[in-house]
Motif scaffolding. Structure first.
Motif, mmCIF file in Angstrom:
data_model
loop_
_atom_site.group_PDB
_atom_site.id
_atom_site.type_symbol
_atom_site.label_atom_id
_atom_site.label_comp_id
_atom_site.label_asym_id
_atom_site.label_seq_id
_atom_site.Cartn_x
_atom_site.Cartn_y
_atom_site.Cartn_z
ATOM 1 N N LEU A 123 0.822 -1.204 0.000
ATOM 2 C CA LEU A 123 0.000 0.000 0.000
ATOM 3 C C LEU A 123 0.863 1.263 0.000
ATOM 4 C CD1 LEU A 123 -2.971 0.764 -0.140
ATOM 5 C CD2 LEU A 123 -3.017 0.814 2.352
ATOM 6 N N LEU A 124 1.993 1.231 0.699
ATOM 7 C CA LEU A 124 2.937 2.351 0.632
ATOM 8 C C LEU A 124 3.419 2.552 -0.806
ATOM 9 C CD1 LEU A 124 5.029 1.707 3.878
ATOM 10 C CD2 LEU A 124 3.713 3.780 3.393
ATOM 11 N N ALA A 125 3.725 1.454 -1.497
ATOM 12 C CA ALA A 125 4.165 1.543 -2.893
ATOM 13 C C ALA A 125 3.056 2.110 -3.772
ATOM 14 C CB ALA A 125 4.599 0.167 -3.398
ATOM 15 N N GLN A 126 1.821 1.716 -3.499
ATOM 16 C CA GLN A 126 0.671 2.222 -4.262
ATOM 17 C C GLN A 126 0.504 3.731 -4.041
ATOM 18 O OE1 GLN A 126 -2.887 -0.084 -3.554
ATOM 19 N NE2 GLN A 126 -4.180 1.450 -4.502
ATOM 20 N N ALA A 127 0.660 4.186 -2.813
ATOM 21 C CA ALA A 127 0.560 5.614 -2.517
ATOM 22 C C ALA A 127 1.700 6.383 -3.186
ATOM 23 C CB ALA A 127 0.572 5.847 -1.001
ATOM 24 N N TRP A 128 2.899 5.809 -3.197
ATOM 25 C CA TRP A 128 4.048 6.446 -3.845
ATOM 26 C C TRP A 128 3.813 6.542 -5.357
ATOM 27 C CZ3 TRP A 128 7.458 9.749 -2.744
ATOM 28 C CH2 TRP A 128 8.686 9.844 -3.390
ATOM 29 N N GLU A 129 3.230 5.499 -5.932
ATOM 30 C CA GLU A 129 2.896 5.527 -7.361
ATOM 31 C C GLU A 129 1.835 6.596 -7.638
ATOM 32 O OE1 GLU A 129 1.412 2.580 -10.985
ATOM 33 O OE2 GLU A 129 1.483 1.809 -8.935
ATOM 34 N N GLN A 130 0.889 6.746 -6.724
ATOM 35 C CA GLN A 130 -0.139 7.781 -6.869
ATOM 36 C C GLN A 130 0.501 9.172 -6.896
ATOM 37 O OE1 GLN A 130 -3.625 7.383 -4.288
ATOM 38 N NE2 GLN A 130 -3.657 9.600 -4.036
ATOM 39 N N GLU A 131 1.509 9.391 -6.059
ATOM 40 C CA GLU A 131 2.186 10.686 -6.072
ATOM 41 C C GLU A 131 2.972 10.877 -7.367
ATOM 42 O OE1 GLU A 131 3.091 14.429 -5.435
ATOM 43 O OE2 GLU A 131 1.593 13.264 -4.353
ATOM 44 N N ALA A 132 3.567 9.810 -7.886
ATOM 45 C CA ALA A 132 4.255 9.900 -9.180
ATOM 46 C C ALA A 132 3.273 10.318 -10.273
ATOM 47 C CB ALA A 132 4.919 8.568 -9.528
ATOM 48 N N LYS A 133 2.040 9.807 -10.213
ATOM 49 C CA LYS A 133 1.017 10.208 -11.185
ATOM 50 C C LYS A 133 0.702 11.692 -11.059
ATOM 51 C CE LYS A 133 -1.249 5.775 -11.756
ATOM 52 N NZ LYS A 133 -2.363 4.912 -11.380
ATOM 53 N N ALA A 134 0.624 12.188 -9.823
ATOM 54 C CA ALA A 134 0.353 13.611 -9.608
ATOM 55 C C ALA A 134 1.492 14.462 -10.170
ATOM 56 C CB ALA A 134 0.149 13.891 -8.117
ATOM 57 N N ILE A 135 2.733 14.022 -9.982
ATOM 58 C CA ILE A 135 3.882 14.748 -10.525
ATOM 59 C C ILE A 135 3.818 14.740 -12.055
ATOM 60 C CG2 ILE A 135 6.405 14.752 -10.765
ATOM 61 C CD1 ILE A 135 6.505 13.559 -7.873
ATOM 62 N N SER A 136 3.525 13.578 -12.636
ATOM 63 C CA SER A 136 3.478 13.491 -14.101
ATOM 64 C C SER A 136 2.353 14.348 -14.673
ATOM 65 C CB SER A 136 3.342 12.034 -14.557
ATOM 66 O OG SER A 136 2.083 11.502 -14.200
ATOM 67 N N GLN A 137 1.211 14.423 -13.991
ATOM 68 C CA GLN A 137 0.119 15.284 -14.460
ATOM 69 C C GLN A 137 0.543 16.743 -14.444
ATOM 70 O OE1 GLN A 137 -3.051 14.106 -11.838
ATOM 71 N NE2 GLN A 137 -3.587 12.310 -13.068
ATOM 72 N N GLU A 138 1.264 17.144 -13.407
ATOM 73 C CA GLU A 138 1.772 18.511 -13.330
ATOM 74 C C GLU A 138 2.763 18.771 -14.472
ATOM 75 O OE1 GLU A 138 1.819 22.289 -11.693
ATOM 76 O OE2 GLU A 138 0.723 20.636 -10.769
ATOM 77 N N MET A 139 3.623 17.805 -14.750
ATOM 78 C CA MET A 139 4.614 17.964 -15.805
ATOM 79 C C MET A 139 3.962 18.014 -17.193
ATOM 80 S SD MET A 139 7.802 15.782 -14.384
ATOM 81 C CE MET A 139 8.839 16.401 -15.699
#
Length: 187
Positions: A167-183
């Motif tokens: 679940l920690l990995a899933q949350a970290w992946e979710q943040e990566a998605k947020a970063i990519s959306q910003e980019m």
């Protein structure tokens, strides 16, 4: 027979005490969905320079928050490699998956690259069955600085360290998605 009794007892005690030293090692999984080789036609380069973590997360043990103010660092549930390295490696992989057309790397790619630095302040399980992933990231895009905080809480559906790490990995992946959306919104 009485001479052997102390030896047998010592052997039994040694066997019992060694069974408590079972160590389990964890590595953050990387989502394989959409894994692709990246080639940059338009010169989109991203260097994930650093992922910093605080001292309480920098040890070998997986961290669990037991109250509002108390944290326990596990002795037998350990990270297979340093957590900051795992976070950086999985962030590079996740951003590579989510940014087609970009080359995302953990080493410098040249002089004309965007640079991402992440400060993780929380990456742990909590007493109420929730995992917490928090911090902030700073992106240098062509001299423009973009800074965003993040705080993700996800409820565990199963008990145990395996479920918590996934679940920690899933949350970290979710943040990566947020970063990519910003980019993807960048010019």
């Amino acid at each position: 027979m009485k001479k052997w009794l102390p030896v047998v007892m010592a052997c039994l005690l040694a066997a019992c005490s060694s069974s408590g030293d079972n160590k389990t090692y964890y590595q953050l999984p990387v989502s394989q969905a959409g894994v692709q080789s990246t080639a940059s036609q338009g010169g989109h380069l991203l260097w994930v320079e650093q992922v910093n973590i605080p001292d309480y997360l920098a040890g070998n043990g997986v961290v669990y928050q037991t109250s509002e103010v108390q944290y326990v660092i596990a002795n037998n549930n350990l990270w297979a490699s340093p957590l900051d390295q795992q976070l950086r490696t999985t962030l590079v992989a996740n951003l590579s998956n989510q940014l087609p057309g970009w080359v995302v790397a953990s080493q410098p790619l040249g002089t004309d690259q965007d640079t991402l630095n992440v400060n993780v302040s929380g990456f742990h399980g909590r007493y109420d069955g929730t995992v917490v992933v928090s911090g902030e990231w700073l992106l240098n895009h062509r001299g423009q600085l973009i800074k965003r905080p993040f705080h993700i809480e996800m409820k565990q559906q199963q008990d145990g360290y395996d479920a918590m790490v996934k679940l920690l990995a899933q949350a970290w992946e979710q943040e990566a998605k947020a970063i990519s959306q910003e980019m993807n919104r960048l010019p």
